[in-house]
Design a protein around this motif. Sequence first.
Motif, PDB file in Angstrom:
ATOM      1  N   THR A 167      10.535   7.096   1.544  1.00 27.08           N
ATOM      2  CA  THR A 167       9.084   6.554   1.559  1.00 27.08           C
ATOM      3  C   THR A 167       8.557   7.130   3.008  1.00 27.08           C
ATOM      4  O   THR A 167       9.199   7.821   3.643  1.00 27.08           O
ATOM      5  N   LYS A 168       7.342   6.638   3.376  1.00 23.30           N
ATOM      6  CA  LYS A 168       6.952   7.374   4.659  1.00 23.30           C
ATOM      7  C   LYS A 168       7.848   6.772   5.912  1.00 23.30           C
ATOM      8  O   LYS A 168       7.721   7.569   6.905  1.00 23.30           O
ATOM      9  N   ILE A 169       8.389   5.869   5.742  1.00 21.63           N
ATOM     10  CA  ILE A 169       9.107   5.143   6.910  1.00 21.63           C
ATOM     11  C   ILE A 169      10.177   6.210   7.479  1.00 21.63           C
ATOM     12  O   ILE A 169      10.572   6.019   8.653  1.00 21.63           O
ATOM     13  N   ILE A 170      10.715   6.990   6.614  1.00 18.80           N
ATOM     14  CA  ILE A 170      11.875   7.811   6.987  1.00 18.80           C
ATOM     15  C   ILE A 170      11.228   9.070   7.249  1.00 18.80           C
ATOM     16  O   ILE A 170      12.280  10.124   7.452  1.00 18.80           O
TER      17      ILE A 170
ATOM     18  N   THR B 104      12.279  -8.373   2.481  1.00 18.50           N
ATOM     19  CA  THR B 104      12.963  -6.884   2.933  1.00 18.50           C
ATOM     20  C   THR B 104      13.609  -6.926   4.163  1.00 18.50           C
ATOM     21  O   THR B 104      13.081  -6.749   5.072  1.00 18.50           O
ATOM     22  N   SER B 105      14.997  -6.851   3.858  1.00 23.11           N
ATOM     23  CA  SER B 105      15.827  -6.529   5.237  1.00 23.11           C
ATOM     24  C   SER B 105      15.941  -5.119   5.264  1.00 23.11           C
ATOM     25  O   SER B 105      15.209  -4.288   5.177  1.00 23.11           O
TER      26      SER B 105
ATOM     27  N   VAL C  99       0.226  -8.540   8.880  1.00 22.99           N
ATOM     28  CA  VAL C  99       1.195  -9.421   8.555  1.00 22.99           C
ATOM     29  C   VAL C  99       1.708 -10.251   9.617  1.00 22.99           C
ATOM     30  O   VAL C  99       2.362 -11.403   9.495  1.00 22.99           O
TER      31      VAL C  99
ATOM     32  N   ASN D 219       7.586  -7.874   2.664  1.00 24.18           N
ATOM     33  CA  ASN D 219       8.159  -6.543   2.522  1.00 24.18           C
ATOM     34  C   ASN D 219       7.633  -5.660   3.798  1.00 24.18           C
ATOM     35  O   ASN D 219       8.146  -4.707   4.083  1.00 24.18           O
TER      36      ASN D 219
ATOM     37  N   ILE E 220      -2.039  -3.519   5.840  1.00 24.54           N
ATOM     38  CA  ILE E 220      -2.944  -3.294   6.762  1.00 24.54           C
ATOM     39  C   ILE E 220      -3.951  -2.010   6.640  1.00 24.54           C
ATOM     40  O   ILE E 220      -4.566  -1.630   7.180  1.00 24.54           O
TER      41      ILE E 220
ATOM     42  N   GLY F 281       0.600  -1.214   0.154  1.00 29.33           N
ATOM     43  CA  GLY F 281       0.045   0.064  -0.020  1.00 29.33           C
ATOM     44  C   GLY F 281       0.750   1.298  -0.048  1.00 29.33           C
ATOM     45  O   GLY F 281       0.089   2.485  -0.057  1.00 29.33           O
TER      46      GLY F 281
ATOM     47  N   TYR G 156      14.896  -2.479  15.409  1.00 29.87           N
ATOM     48  CA  TYR G 156      15.035  -2.698  14.269  1.00 29.87           C
ATOM     49  C   TYR G 156      16.218  -3.204  13.721  1.00 29.87           C
ATOM     50  O   TYR G 156      16.214  -4.267  12.810  1.00 29.87           O
TER      51      TYR G 156
ATOM     52  N   GLY H 236      19.125   0.799   1.588  1.00 31.38           N
ATOM     53  CA  GLY H 236      19.683   2.053   2.383  1.00 31.38           C
ATOM     54  C   GLY H 236      18.356   3.082   2.766  1.00 31.38           C
ATOM     55  O   GLY H 236      17.303   2.645   2.881  1.00 31.38           O
TER      56      GLY H 236
ATOM     57  N   LYS I 174      15.899  -6.975  11.418  1.00 29.31           N
ATOM     58  CA  LYS I 174      16.364  -7.016  10.037  1.00 29.31           C
ATOM     59  C   LYS I 174      17.648  -7.827   9.747  1.00 29.31           C
ATOM     60  O   LYS I 174      17.752  -8.490   9.134  1.00 29.31           O
TER      61      LYS I 174
HETATM   62  N1  NAD Z   1      12.598   3.435   3.224  1.00 32.28           N
HETATM   63  C1  NAD Z   1      13.682   3.044   3.766  1.00 32.28           C
HETATM   64  O1  NAD Z   1      14.489   3.895   3.928  1.00 32.28           O
HETATM   65  C2  NAD Z   1      13.758   1.617   4.067  1.00 32.28           C
HETATM   66  C3  NAD Z   1      15.262   1.034   4.367  1.00 32.28           C
HETATM   67  C4  NAD Z   1      15.512  -0.046   4.467  1.00 32.28           C
HETATM   68  C5  NAD Z   1      14.550  -1.117   4.661  1.00 32.28           C
HETATM   69  N2  NAD Z   1      13.256  -0.670   4.456  1.00 32.28           N
HETATM   70  C6  NAD Z   1      12.094  -1.427   4.733  1.00 32.28           C
HETATM   71  O2  NAD Z   1      11.357  -1.682   3.402  1.00 32.28           O
HETATM   72  C7  NAD Z   1      10.131  -2.099   3.753  1.00 32.28           C
HETATM   73  C8  NAD Z   1       8.990  -1.451   3.170  1.00 32.28           C
HETATM   74  O3  NAD Z   1       9.077   0.033   3.841  1.00 32.28           O
HETATM   75  P1  NAD Z   1       8.699   1.508   3.125  1.00 32.28           P
HETATM   76  O4  NAD Z   1      10.200   2.204   3.114  1.00 32.28           O
HETATM   77  O5  NAD Z   1       8.292   1.161   1.792  1.00 32.28           O
HETATM   78  O6  NAD Z   1       7.831   2.158   4.154  1.00 32.28           O
HETATM   79  P2  NAD Z   1       6.312   2.454   3.908  1.00 32.28           P
HETATM   80  O7  NAD Z   1       5.871   2.844   5.431  1.00 32.28           O
HETATM   81  O8  NAD Z   1       6.147   3.607   2.904  1.00 32.28           O
HETATM   82  O9  NAD Z   1       5.589   1.085   3.808  1.00 32.28           O
HETATM   83  C9  NAD Z   1       5.437   0.010   4.455  1.00 32.28           C
HETATM   84  C10 NAD Z   1       4.178  -0.544   4.199  1.00 32.28           C
HETATM   85  O10 NAD Z   1       3.993  -1.466   5.261  1.00 32.28           O
HETATM   86  C11 NAD Z   1       2.683  -1.390   5.715  1.00 32.28           C
HETATM   87  N3  NAD Z   1       2.695  -2.233   7.045  1.00 32.28           N
HETATM   88  C12 NAD Z   1       2.973  -1.783   8.329  1.00 32.28           C
HETATM   89  N4  NAD Z   1       2.523  -2.763   9.275  1.00 32.28           N
HETATM   90  C13 NAD Z   1       1.938  -3.769   8.734  1.00 32.28           C
HETATM   91  C14 NAD Z   1       1.237  -4.911   9.264  1.00 32.28           C
HETATM   92  N5  NAD Z   1       1.241  -5.057  10.385  1.00 32.28           N
HETATM   93  N6  NAD Z   1       0.676  -5.571   8.272  1.00 32.28           N
HETATM   94  C15 NAD Z   1       0.417  -5.036   6.969  1.00 32.28           C
HETATM   95  N7  NAD Z   1       1.173  -4.194   6.438  1.00 32.28           N
HETATM   96  C16 NAD Z   1       1.687  -3.519   7.255  1.00 32.28           C
HETATM   97  C17 NAD Z   1       2.270  -0.001   5.845  1.00 32.28           C
HETATM   98  O11 NAD Z   1       0.828   0.326   5.973  1.00 32.28           O
HETATM   99  C18 NAD Z   1       2.823   0.492   4.556  1.00 32.28           C
HETATM  100  O12 NAD Z   1       1.969   0.245   3.341  1.00 32.28           O
HETATM  101  C19 NAD Z   1      10.082  -2.199   5.223  1.00 32.28           C
HETATM  102  O13 NAD Z   1      10.104  -3.565   5.634  1.00 32.28           O
HETATM  103  C20 NAD Z   1      10.835  -1.345   5.856  1.00 32.28           C
HETATM  104  O14 NAD Z   1      11.520  -1.689   7.061  1.00 32.28           O
HETATM  105  C21 NAD Z   1      13.060   0.660   4.243  1.00 32.28           C
END
Ligand code: NAD
Length: 250
Positions: A190-193, A140-141, A63, A89, A37, A14, A155, A186, A159
């Motif tokens: 995205t929203k996570i940062i 996705t680590s 998940v 992921n 979710i 999503g 975290y 790295g 990971k």
């Molecule tokens: N963006 C970064 O810098 C970065 C770096 C390293 C790893 N990651 C990893 O990449 C993956 C994707 O993250 P992203 O960067 O796209 O962030 P994001 O926040 O844009 O996307 C994460 C998605 O996971 C969903 N989610 C969260 N909890 C959930 C649950 N319990 N069940 C189902 N869905 C759930 C969220 O609703 C969201 O849509 C993650 O595992 C994150 O740890 C991201």
Amino acid sequence: MRLINRVAIVTGGGSGIGRSTAIRFANEGAKVTIADIDSTGGEETLGLIKETGGEAIFIKTDVKDSNQIKELINITTSTFGSLHIMVNNAGIGHSEVKSVDLPEEEWDRVMDINLKSVFLGIKYAVPELIKSGGGAIINTSSLLGLKGKNYQAAYNASKAGVVLLTQNAALEYGKNKIRVNAIAPGVIDTKIIEGWRQDERKWPIISRANALRRIGTPDEVANAILFLASDEASFITGATLSVDGGGLTF
Ligand SMILES: NC(=O)c1ccc[n+]([C@@H]2O[C@H](COP(=O)([O-])OP(=O)(O)OC[C@H]3O[C@@H](n4cnc5c(N)ncnc54)[C@H](O)[C@@H]3O)[C@@H](O)[C@H]2O)c1
């Protein structure tokens, strides 16, 4: 088209990396189940895929809940007939605090969503991939699964767990023609940062802490996931591919 006649599930589809991956897979001919979710985000990704004539469904999924993962896989196989690619992921970050200040509940939540979910995704996808005669799992680590960072205890640990869970499953199911790999992004836009981005002091440092001196895009990570899912990666399993602009070597 690199994924024609393939059926794929992308968790966390999503938003961010998962959304880019779901769209990229659909553009390459895959039938895609978006799992998230967040229904709003999931439906948006579905709309974006349908706009370009792709085939997809959205299933609201938490998940960390084994019943919901079982249901996700059942609905996918009953809708599309089989399963070939599982992308585990979905993930979350946590508050930037020292280990001693990290609430136990937050530790549990991060481990459940970032690590247990990958175990569940493997556990329930593998039997379907075997029925399909083989397939690919991509987990996705993170760069922070390969390298420690202060204030990231849960975290970091979650990971790092994904990296060895990936190797374990690669060893166990290689004979079933299932390849299992991880990606280690790295800093990706995205929203996570968001939290880091709003930190005016740290962001200029964090956002340039790699050889390329910039953050990455979700599409750049999706390209790596697509490669690992495709037949082009036919002799690659148990690997963790860094997609970090050289962040690990920095
Ligand atoms: N963006 C970064 O810098 C970065 C770096 C390293 C790893 N990651 C990893 O990449 C993956 C994707 O993250 P992203 O960067 O796209 O962030 P994001 O926040 O844009 O996307 C994460 C998605 O996971 C969903 N989610 C969260 N909890 C959930 C649950 N319990 N069940 C189902 N869905 C759930 C969220 O609703 C969201 O849509 C993650 O595992 C994150 O740890 C991201």
